[in-house]
Design a protein around this motif. Structure first.
Motif: not given
Length: 421
Positions: A360-370
């Motif tokens: 299983x391959x999972x991508x998690x977006x951790x972007x903290x938009x200003x």
């Protein structure tokens, strides 16, 4: 053989008149040359193909250089008990013993440095008859060939799958043949996966001792088994899930749990084990700050209440954290970190010969938009304190207007009556 006995005869063409001419190195599609030391005969590596509607095997088809492909065909045996011990197509030894592969085409003297031995991975024994059944019959042959540009072939390994054939008259066998070419790609030759940030769908870049490759996971074949050499490439931003059945050789030492565990770990990792992961899509192998170490968490192997069990990895979850950095108008995707997380289950002996495995391959977006800049005007959709205030003002104005109009009209009437009298 019948036609050979009836019409076969010696050739009157001298061997010196049939000398082939070769180039200095292999070109794509060229036949791969092999050399039999015992008889000093030069020949070509074969990849059988099917012919006609029946799909019978034709053994004379040469394997082409850089032509990675799989073929399959059918063999029919009129006398299985005789063919079991004499037919070289059924014996694994005929696919790697008594010959060597030439690194490059040679037209003159063949030196020892030009020869590459074929290494067999867990070779099975010779086929033999047992209770009207031919055992250890080769059902699949997989060649893995490493090459290096014009330097030619560097290494050759072969792996087998075996099966049993029952019966005697009219027995048949479906065989599969696979050739897979690969190379240790140089860092400057590997295409970028973005510049500088990753592009969605581009392959993830990994490195092992400085050699850059693409991250890959297990791939299923048509019969549900795990392919030994063909793998899926992991693409940035795209979650994946694959499953297949990994075959264990029946000749494995059933008591050697550690050996089976390592075999499964190597199957998950593939030939190019990942140590570092590129943070950006244009990472260079010499720039250490552009790489991050992959965290590996092996599964727990505590003892279970079973005397004939072994805790083996059955699931690999590749967890990747990423974020967007840079300008809001043109953000660039970069990786924050990655982890290989294994999960184990007990495997029972000796009944288990295949292990179902999952990746299983999972991508998690951790972007903290200003927050937006404070200097820009903001819209505030707020109602007045008294929402009915405009209506009240209008009604008050209308009522006062009516009162004034009536007063004026009454004053005109009074003045008109006085003047008339």
């Amino acid at each position: 053989m019948k036609f050979l006995e009836k019409y076969g005869r010696h050739s009157f063409i001298a061997p010196s008149q049939v000398q082939p001419s070769f180039s200095a190195f292999y070109h794509a599609g060229d036949p791969i040359l092999i050399y039999f030391d015992s008889s000093s005969v030069l020949s070509t590596l074969r990849q059988p193909v099917k012919m006609g509607a029946s799909g019978l095997c034709v053994d004379g088809n040469p394997a082409g250089f850089l032509d990675s492909k799989s073929t399959s065909c059918t063999r029919i045996f009129a006398n299985l008990s005789k063919s079991c011990a004499t037919d070289p197509a059924l014996n694994a030894a005929s696919y790697y013993q008594d010959f060597t592969v030439l690194k490059v085409p040679v037209s003159g003297t063949i030196l020892q440095s030009m020869k590459v031995n074929v290494t067999a991975v867990a070779p099975p024994g010779a086929p033999h008859m047992r209770d009207n059944t031919c055992t250890n019959v080769v059902s699949e042959v997989i060649y893995e060939i490493e090459y290096s540009g014009t330097s030619g072939i560097q290494s050759v390994s072969v792996q087998f799958k075996v099966s049993n054939i029952s019966g005697n008259l009219g027995s048949s066998l479906q065989q599969h043949f696979t050739l897979h070419f690969w190379t240790k790609t140089l860092s400057h030759m590997l295409p970028r996966s973005g510049n500088p940030g990753y592009i969605t769908g581009a392959p993830l870049l990994i490195a092992n001792s400085g050699a850059m490759q693409h991250m890959s996971i297990l791939r299923s074949e048509g019969d549900g088994g795990c392919s030994q050499f063909l793998r899926h490439t992991v693409q940035f931003g795209r979650n994946m899930r694959t499953g297949c059945n990994l075959s264990l050789s029946p000749l494995l030492e059933e008591s050697n749990c550690s050996y089976i565990q390592q075999k499964l770990y190597k199957a998950f990792q593939g030939m190019n084990r990942a140590e570092d992961l590129a943070i950006i899509g244009s990472a260079h192998s010499t720039q250490r700050e552009e790489w991050t170490t992959i965290l590996v968490q092996n599964c727990s192997v505590q003892a279970v209440n079973c005397t004939s069990c072994c805790m083996v990895p059955v699931t690999l979850e590749i967890q990747i954290l990423w974020t967007k950095v840079g300008l809001l108008s043109n953000p660039q995707a970069q990786i924050l970190g990655a982890r290989y997380f294994y999960q184990c289950q007990p495997l029972k002996f000796p009944s288990a010969h295949t292990v179902p495995v999952t990746t299983v391959v999972t991508f998690t977006d951790m972007t903290d938009w200003p927050e937006p800049p404070r200097g820009q005007p903001q819209r505030h959709w707020k109602l007045p304190f008294d929402i009915f205030f405009p209506f009240k003002v209008a009604l008050n104005l209308e009522s006062s207007y009516r009162v004034d109009l009536a007063g004026y009209f009454l004053f005109i009437l009074i003045m008109s009556s006085i003047l008339c009298f």
